[in-house]
Motif scaffolding. Structure first.
Motif, PDB file in Angstrom:
ATOM      1  N   GLY A  86      -4.369 -27.698  50.869  1.00  0.00           N
ATOM      2  CA  GLY A  86      -4.960 -28.892  50.617  1.00  0.00           C
ATOM      3  C   GLY A  86      -6.147 -28.756  49.477  1.00  0.00           C
ATOM      4  O   GLY A  86      -6.135 -29.786  48.658  1.00  0.00           O
ATOM      5  N   LEU A  87      -7.014 -27.720  49.407  1.00  0.00           N
ATOM      6  CA  LEU A  87      -7.912 -27.529  48.379  1.00  0.00           C
ATOM      7  C   LEU A  87      -7.062 -27.283  46.999  1.00  0.00           C
ATOM      8  O   LEU A  87      -7.522 -28.090  46.046  1.00  0.00           O
ATOM      9  CB  LEU A  87      -8.791 -26.229  48.415  1.00  0.00           C
ATOM     10  CG  LEU A  87      -9.960 -26.571  49.510  1.00  0.00           C
ATOM     11  CD1 LEU A  87     -10.648 -25.183  49.760  1.00  0.00           C
ATOM     12  CD2 LEU A  87     -10.971 -27.517  48.819  1.00  0.00           C
TER      13      LEU A  87
ATOM     14  N   SER B 248      -5.573 -30.841  46.090  1.00  0.00           N
ATOM     15  CA  SER B 248      -6.677 -31.995  45.559  1.00  0.00           C
ATOM     16  C   SER B 248      -7.167 -31.551  44.384  1.00  0.00           C
ATOM     17  O   SER B 248      -7.560 -32.415  43.545  1.00  0.00           O
ATOM     18  CB  SER B 248      -7.708 -32.153  46.950  1.00  0.00           C
ATOM     19  OG  SER B 248      -8.219 -30.788  46.926  1.00  0.00           O
TER      20      SER B 248
ATOM     21  N   THR C 284      -8.086 -32.772  51.484  1.00  0.00           N
ATOM     22  CA  THR C 284      -7.777 -31.428  52.254  1.00  0.00           C
ATOM     23  C   THR C 284      -7.956 -31.637  53.895  1.00  0.00           C
ATOM     24  O   THR C 284      -7.209 -31.087  54.636  1.00  0.00           O
ATOM     25  CB  THR C 284      -9.179 -30.752  51.772  1.00  0.00           C
ATOM     26  OG1 THR C 284      -9.277 -30.554  50.522  1.00  0.00           O
ATOM     27  CG2 THR C 284      -9.194 -29.272  52.462  1.00  0.00           C
TER      28      THR C 284
ATOM     29  N   ILE D 281     -11.291 -35.003  47.286  1.00  0.00           N
ATOM     30  CA  ILE D 281     -11.127 -33.624  47.908  1.00  0.00           C
ATOM     31  C   ILE D 281     -10.851 -33.508  49.003  1.00  0.00           C
ATOM     32  O   ILE D 281     -10.372 -32.930  49.880  1.00  0.00           O
ATOM     33  CB  ILE D 281     -11.967 -32.648  46.825  1.00  0.00           C
ATOM     34  CG1 ILE D 281     -11.479 -32.672  45.326  1.00  0.00           C
ATOM     35  CG2 ILE D 281     -11.911 -31.281  47.539  1.00  0.00           C
ATOM     36  CD1 ILE D 281     -12.462 -31.797  44.404  1.00  0.00           C
ATOM     37  N   THR D 282     -12.071 -34.078  49.820  1.00  0.00           N
ATOM     38  CA  THR D 282     -12.518 -33.671  51.228  1.00  0.00           C
ATOM     39  C   THR D 282     -11.445 -34.617  51.977  1.00  0.00           C
ATOM     40  O   THR D 282     -10.813 -33.932  52.991  1.00  0.00           O
ATOM     41  CB  THR D 282     -13.742 -34.451  51.489  1.00  0.00           C
ATOM     42  OG1 THR D 282     -14.777 -33.952  50.694  1.00  0.00           O
ATOM     43  CG2 THR D 282     -14.139 -34.182  53.001  1.00  0.00           C
TER      44      THR D 282
ATOM     45  N   LEU E 251      -6.108 -25.470  54.749  1.00  0.00           N
ATOM     46  CA  LEU E 251      -7.320 -25.604  54.014  1.00  0.00           C
ATOM     47  C   LEU E 251      -6.679 -25.363  52.548  1.00  0.00           C
ATOM     48  O   LEU E 251      -7.462 -25.706  51.650  1.00  0.00           O
ATOM     49  CB  LEU E 251      -8.324 -24.730  54.608  1.00  0.00           C
ATOM     50  CG  LEU E 251      -9.075 -25.472  55.744  1.00  0.00           C
ATOM     51  CD1 LEU E 251     -10.079 -24.275  56.423  1.00  0.00           C
ATOM     52  CD2 LEU E 251     -10.117 -26.520  55.148  1.00  0.00           C
ATOM     53  N   VAL E 252      -6.197 -23.985  52.355  1.00  0.00           N
ATOM     54  CA  VAL E 252      -6.007 -23.497  51.037  1.00  0.00           C
ATOM     55  C   VAL E 252      -4.973 -24.508  50.345  1.00  0.00           C
ATOM     56  O   VAL E 252      -5.253 -24.829  49.219  1.00  0.00           O
ATOM     57  CB  VAL E 252      -5.434 -22.088  51.216  1.00  0.00           C
ATOM     58  CG1 VAL E 252      -4.889 -21.655  49.914  1.00  0.00           C
ATOM     59  CG2 VAL E 252      -6.241 -21.286  51.795  1.00  0.00           C
TER      60      VAL E 252
ATOM     61  N   VAL F 136      -4.357 -32.738  54.726  1.00  0.00           N
ATOM     62  CA  VAL F 136      -3.345 -31.732  54.656  1.00  0.00           C
ATOM     63  C   VAL F 136      -3.551 -30.587  55.676  1.00  0.00           C
ATOM     64  O   VAL F 136      -2.511 -30.166  56.179  1.00  0.00           O
ATOM     65  CB  VAL F 136      -3.323 -31.299  53.166  1.00  0.00           C
ATOM     66  CG1 VAL F 136      -2.521 -29.954  53.254  1.00  0.00           C
ATOM     67  CG2 VAL F 136      -2.890 -32.118  51.939  1.00  0.00           C
ATOM     68  N   THR F 137      -4.830 -30.314  56.151  1.00  0.00           N
ATOM     69  CA  THR F 137      -4.981 -29.397  57.125  1.00  0.00           C
ATOM     70  C   THR F 137      -4.554 -29.850  58.512  1.00  0.00           C
ATOM     71  O   THR F 137      -4.044 -29.318  59.063  1.00  0.00           O
ATOM     72  CB  THR F 137      -6.449 -29.044  57.170  1.00  0.00           C
ATOM     73  OG1 THR F 137      -6.973 -28.682  55.728  1.00  0.00           O
ATOM     74  CG2 THR F 137      -6.713 -28.059  58.134  1.00  0.00           C
TER      75      THR F 137
END
Length: 99
Positions: free
Chosen positions: A46-47, A50, A73, A69-70, A43-44, A76-77
């Motif tokens: 990916g955010l 993005s 993220t 972004i969604t 999450l971190v 990647v998560t």
């Protein structure tokens, strides 16, 4: 209770320390901890990735940056969670190697 039954039951009682050897206890990894750590790192990461890509000059032409972004993220998560699961399986296999 007859005397023979009482003797039989008392002879079946065994101390746990006499049966289990602490040196042979298997140290298996906790899969939940691996998956949760992988998801949090994903999450971190990916955010950050993005938001960097959307804020870059090449990302200025995006119609809906929130969608990118969604999706990035989430991807990647997913990848980092699967990698964390792979590391947990490898750690589990290594714990069995000496047996």
């Amino acid at each position: 209770m007859s005397e023979t039954q009482a003797q039989r039951e008392s002879s079946d009682d065994v101390e746990v320390r006499d049966v289990i050897d602490p040196a042979t206890v298997r140290r298996a990894p906790r899969y939940k901890a691996f998956f949760m750590t992988g998801a949090l790192v994903g999450l971190v990461l990916g955010l950050l990735l993005s938001l960097y890509l959307v804020g870059s000059p090449s990302g200025s032409g995006l119609m809906k940056p929130g969608v990118y972004i969604t999706v990035l993220t989430a991807f990647v998560t997913m990848v980092t969670t699967l990698l964390a699961g792979l590391f947990a399986v490898i750690a589990d296999r290594r714990s069995l190697r000496g047996r």
